[in-house]
Design an enzyme around this catalytic site. Structure first.
Site, short mmCIF file in Angstrom:
data_model
loop_
_atom_site.label_atom_id
_atom_site.label_comp_id
_atom_site.label_asym_id
_atom_site.label_seq_id
_atom_site.Cartn_x
_atom_site.Cartn_y
_atom_site.Cartn_z
N ASP A 51 12.63 19.45 15.38
CA ASP A 51 13.75 20.38 15.55
C ASP A 51 14.70 19.71 16.53
O ASP A 51 14.40 19.64 17.72
CB ASP A 51 13.26 21.73 16.08
CG ASP A 51 14.39 22.75 16.14
OD1 ASP A 51 14.13 23.86 16.64
OD2 ASP A 51 15.51 22.45 15.68
N ASN A 82 20.47 23.26 12.83
CA ASN A 82 21.41 24.26 12.37
C ASN A 82 22.67 23.53 11.93
O ASN A 82 22.75 22.31 11.93
CB ASN A 82 21.67 25.30 13.45
CG ASN A 82 22.22 24.67 14.71
OD1 ASN A 82 22.92 23.65 14.67
ND2 ASN A 82 21.89 25.25 15.85
N GLN A 83 23.66 24.31 11.51
CA GLN A 83 24.85 23.69 10.93
C GLN A 83 25.51 22.72 11.91
O GLN A 83 25.99 21.66 11.53
CB GLN A 83 25.83 24.78 10.52
CG GLN A 83 27.10 24.27 9.87
CD GLN A 83 28.13 25.36 9.68
OE1 GLN A 83 28.09 26.37 10.36
NE2 GLN A 83 29.03 25.17 8.74
N VAL A 104 20.70 39.55 12.34
CA VAL A 104 20.11 40.54 13.23
C VAL A 104 20.93 40.56 14.50
O VAL A 104 21.28 39.51 15.04
CB VAL A 104 18.64 40.19 13.56
CG1 VAL A 104 18.00 41.30 14.37
CG2 VAL A 104 17.85 39.95 12.29
N ASP A 105 21.25 41.76 14.99
CA ASP A 105 22.11 41.86 16.16
C ASP A 105 21.28 41.77 17.45
O ASP A 105 21.08 42.73 18.18
CB ASP A 105 22.88 43.18 16.12
CG ASP A 105 23.85 43.29 17.29
OD1 ASP A 105 24.15 44.43 17.70
OD2 ASP A 105 24.28 42.23 17.80
N ALA A 106 20.77 40.57 17.71
CA ALA A 106 20.00 40.35 18.93
C ALA A 106 19.87 38.86 19.14
O ALA A 106 20.03 38.08 18.20
CB ALA A 106 18.62 40.99 18.82
N ASP A 166 11.38 27.51 17.06
CA ASP A 166 10.08 26.85 17.17
C ASP A 166 9.12 27.40 16.12
O ASP A 166 8.36 26.65 15.50
CB ASP A 166 9.49 27.06 18.56
CG ASP A 166 10.44 26.60 19.65
OD1 ASP A 166 10.55 27.30 20.68
OD2 ASP A 166 11.08 25.55 19.47
#
Lengths: 302, 287
Positions: free
Chosen positions: B114, B147-148, B199-201, B208
């Site tokens: 990652d 990620n992008q 998701v709003d958090a 991971d």
């Protein structure tokens, strides 16, 4: 479904490879649904029974720093504390300080310490055991702590009563060399649990188990035992007989799986090596979750 | 019953409390039957999203010492290596050295990386890590989960056969309550796209967990990136949903959950980890 909410603070060794200390305790407790916060007292490549081992230790100050971090976030709330083998007196004293702080009323937090090191420090006897709620010494350690020899079952009961007086309400002598009624391929384990009755008197349940001996040296089994005793006394708080049957049974399943696999790896006629004898922990998940009872505890009537 | 024999070396953070780094990766992999050897690159009280955090870091030398211990016992044989968030270039370089040695011991070793650099246009590790990832780490990786922001189409050219862009701000065909994830596997020529509910958090440890679960599901479906992604994103969904419900319960109505309350409900999600119900479908892209 009602979810279990039970948080354990476990302060034990970490090994990169294998199953001792926190590596031995965490996974099975998590499989059983416990939240496990773990402070690694050391980080070693593997346990010290291998030909080589390397790594680093945590100092008492560093332990304190980690605990401070937890405390500053106000998340220092635990249902259980579990500790293992410690070589360092100042580290142990810091552990005791932390536990005393965690135990402040209104909640009383059960504290388990699996065993007492052979080079017995006064710290263990005078500071650790008095704040422990559950202890799991072997015969030698129980004798050292109480200053009394165990030659008969009656001696063992007296030793466990002495240990109760020192603090813990639950004592399990994990192994002894008392003669087993099933012959010399078995060893004897004993447990004692003191509970307060509604009328204020104390009642003691004592149990005895005949455990098949295994011809191999395992490392990490004591840590697994303490973790599983934590779990099963949690589920059976007033039934030491069942808690012991579950605990000793899961130990039996893990050990049998381990020894079979070790012999397979070593080959016929060869003694398995320490790497080969690492506990088959992840492979024993189903047994950990729901151990089939394979040995019966006898309740002692005295 | 034939037992799986698969050993992972995971070099990530350890937190006393909560689920990031090795705490996020180990339990689910173990539940799925993987042997996990874990080197803790740091030991912190909790992740750095809390109000306070304290702890200690492992130096590159100390990492080397631990690896030496494993090697001296001749047990340095792994099927997978997994790494995540790292802040230190010398540590990262030592990780690369170790992986190269492990790959010599087992040429079939799969390194899952990652490449944590940042998100939404800003970096959250020191800038001097970027060239180390680009020039040294990614070329030895077999599976990466950027990620992008982190991805370049170059990444396949740089080495890894499998790339999963975990999140992007490409517009979703299901509307703005969804984000788009993409997966690509060069040799099998799989390219897949998934619409993931937002998701709003703010969660910590999900990356991971994602990398660990992608390891597990590409292991079981080595030539079927569609299924591997569906399993992986589904288990993420179950864990996240359980976590957000519980967090809202703890926080109370109208209140935003705090970082401690948002810790992943990992052990409670064991059944979903073992056998995730597929709740989203990957679209196979034809090019």
């Amino acid at each position: 479904m009602h979810e279990m909410e039970c948080r354990v603070l476990s302060i034990q060794s970490h090994v990169v490879r294998g199953y001792v200390g926190n590596k031995s305790a965490s996974f099975p407790l998590q499989v059983l649904g416990f939240e496990v916060d773990s402070i690694n007292s050391v980080q070693f490549s593997n346990h010290t029974g291998y030909s080589h081992w390397k790594g680093q230790v945590l100092t008492a100050d560093e332990l304190h720093v980690l605990y401070e971090g937890i405390k500053l976030n106000n998340v220092h709330h635990y249902d259980y504390v579990l500790t293992g083998y410690t070589r360092d007196t100042s580290f142990l004293e810091m552990v005791v300080d932390i536990i005393q702080e965690l135990k402040r009323p209104p909640l009383s937090h059960p504290y388990l310490t699996p065993y007492v090191p052979q080079n017995l420090h006064p710290v263990y006897k005078n500071k650790v055991v008095p704040v422990a709620d559950i202890i799991t010494p072997n015969q030698f350690e129980a004798e050292l702590l109480t200053g009394k020899n165990i030659s008969t079952e009656k001696d063992a009961v007296e030793v466990m009563d002495l240990l109760h007086k020192m603090g813990p309400d639950t004592v399990v002598i994990t192994s002894s060399d008392l003669p087993s009624r099933l012959g010399d391929r078995f060893l004897v384990s004993l447990g004692s649990q003191r509970t307060m009755m509604p009328d204020g008197t104390k009642s003691t349940q004592r149990v005895r188990m005949e455990i098949p001996k295994v011809d191999a040296v395992f490392v990490g089994t004591g840590d697994l035992f303490a973790a599983m005793l934590l779990a099963w006394t949690h589920h059976y708080p007033n039934d030491l007989k069942t808690a012991c049957e579950k605990t000793f049974s899961v130990m039996h399943h893990v050990i049998q799986r381990t020894i079979s696999y070790a012999h397979e790896l070593a080959g016929p006629g060869r003694r398995p090596s320490p790497p080969q004898l690492e506990l088959r922990m992840v492979q024993s998940k189903a047994d950990i979750e729901d151990p089939a009872i394979v040995m019966e505890a006898t309740v002692l009537t005295l």
